[in-house]
Write an enzyme that holds these catalytic residues in place. Structure first.
Site, PDB file in Angstrom:
ATOM      1  N   GLY A 255       0.850  -1.186   0.000  1.00 32.71           N
ATOM      2  CA  GLY A 255       0.000   0.000   0.000  1.00 32.71           C
ATOM      3  C   GLY A 255       0.885   1.235   0.000  1.00 32.71           C
TER       4      GLY A 255
ATOM      5  N   PHE B 252      -5.635  -4.496  -8.759  1.00 33.83           N
ATOM      6  CA  PHE B 252      -5.793  -3.962  -7.407  1.00 33.83           C
ATOM      7  C   PHE B 252      -7.247  -4.134  -6.955  1.00 33.83           C
ATOM      8  CE2 PHE B 252      -6.335  -0.756  -4.126  1.00 33.83           C
ATOM      9  CZ  PHE B 252      -5.164  -0.880  -3.388  1.00 33.83           C
TER      10      PHE B 252
ATOM     11  N   GLN C 119      -1.248   6.087  -9.924  1.00 35.21           N
ATOM     12  CA  GLN C 119      -2.076   5.029 -10.493  1.00 35.21           C
ATOM     13  C   GLN C 119      -3.523   5.441 -10.726  1.00 35.21           C
ATOM     14  OE1 GLN C 119       0.025   4.634  -7.889  1.00 35.21           O
ATOM     15  NE2 GLN C 119       0.801   2.539  -7.748  1.00 35.21           N
TER      16      GLN C 119
ATOM     17  N   ASP D 178       7.306   5.035  -4.060  1.00 36.14           N
ATOM     18  CA  ASP D 178       6.958   5.316  -2.665  1.00 36.14           C
ATOM     19  C   ASP D 178       8.217   5.608  -1.856  1.00 36.14           C
ATOM     20  OD1 ASP D 178       4.483   4.525  -3.641  1.00 36.14           O
ATOM     21  OD2 ASP D 178       4.609   2.528  -2.756  1.00 36.14           O
TER      22      ASP D 178
END
Length: 327
Positions: free
Chosen positions: A48, A116, A172, A257
């Site tokens: 995540g 996802f 995304q 990330d």
């Protein structure tokens, strides 16, 4: 610096394919695509975007606030994050839905095919930032990363209403949000994070050219993979930071990330944008060399050595006094 990281919280299912997806795709037949890949490995990992960013910041000595929605199956993951310095006090727990799932297969060229499942993430739209602000005595920056689209829009609108600086990171979700929604998310952001493909897609979807995007945001940060990072400000000279040297790529999942975690850590320490981008690039390199987005092992000495090899002694001298301190 008090920073809240809003975004998806998920479990990652990571698979590898010892071939090239491109060899199985027939361009003129893509409207009838039906392919299957025999994978060589399966890793189930914590993931995540929001916890990945928070974990990275915690590795550099910060204690960011995680904001998102999960299922009741989050208990073990919560314990892991809290042990590593991430505050989970403001995570919403669904009574009905499972924590989101990310399933991705990576081929030998580092190309990826992913799916996802949102699950409990859909309830992130019920989260209000106001009580969080009140409980911690204010926020210096809110990162709005990919999440339930309605949650992202709610958070950006609330930041504007409350006068909270925010960073927009649509990445995304650019594929599912229409132009009007993207404009509402991005407009007024202190920072806009994208990769180079997403930068072009943002302009195409919003109908804004590059100049208009710059008029709408404070600073634009564009990652370019092996070609480094560009930092663009309307009132500053463009900055280009090269990629880290001598990296041995294993899995690209979560690299962006990691970059955001490093960049935000630099901001929390009061460093300039060039140093922030360098920090992001170095932290991202650790993620790239590891299977799993929170599995890398990083000592301060090794981090600084890698930093100095690419960016030099003057750069590392600015970073070293902060490493391991909480901004």
């Amino acid at each position: 610096m008090k920073l809240a990281v809003c975004g998806s919280i998920a479990t990652d299912h990571l698979m590898t394919y010892d071939g090239r997806f491109a060899e199985s795709l027939v361009p003129e037949e893509l409207d009838k695509i039906s392919v299957s890949f025999l994978v060589d490995d399966l890793q189930v990992r914590r993931g995540g975007i929001a916890p990945n960013v928070c974990f990275g910041m915690a590795q550099l000595g910060h204690h960011p606030l995680l904001v998102g929605a999960v299922g009741e199956d989050f208990a073990a993951y919560r314990s892991w994050l809290e042990r590593h310095g991430v505050s989970c006090e403001h995570v919403h727990v669904s009574q009905m839905l499972h924590t989101a799932r990310f399933v991705v297969t990576t081929d030998r060229d580092m190309a990826q095919i992913a799916s996802f499942y949102a699950g409990a993430m859909s309830e992130a739209r019920t989260i209000e930032l106001g009580p969080i602000v009140d409980s911690v005595g204010g926020l210096d920056l809110v990162l709005i990363s990919p999440d339930d689209p309605q949650a992202m829009l709610r958070h950006s609108a609330e930041c504007r209403t409350r006068g909270l600086p925010f960073a927009a990171d649509p990445s995304q979700q650019l594929n599912v949000m229409d132009g009007e929604s993207i404009r509402r998310l991005v407009d007024g952001a202190t920072y806009l994070f994208t990769n180079d493909y997403e930068a072009t897609l943002t302009e195409r979807r919003t109908g804004w050219d590059a100049q208009e995007v710059m008029r709408r945001v404070g600073t634009r940060v564009i990652t370019r993979g092996k070609d480094g990072v560009s930092v663009l400000g309307s009132d500053a000279e463009p900055i280009h930071v090269p990629a880290v040297l001598d990296v041995h790529p294993v899995d690209p999942t979560g690299v962006g990330d990691g970059f955001r975690a490093g960049f935000l850590s630099g901001l929390a320490w009061g460093l300039g944008h060039e140093r922030c981008a360098q920090l992001g690039a170095v932290l991202a390199s650790y993620v790239l060399e590891t299977v799993g987005t929170q599995e890398y092992d990083m000592s301060a000495d090794a981090f600084l050595d890698r930093f100095e090899r690419t960016y030099g002694t003057d750069a590392v001298a600015e970073v070293a006094p902060h490493l391991g301190s909480d901004g």
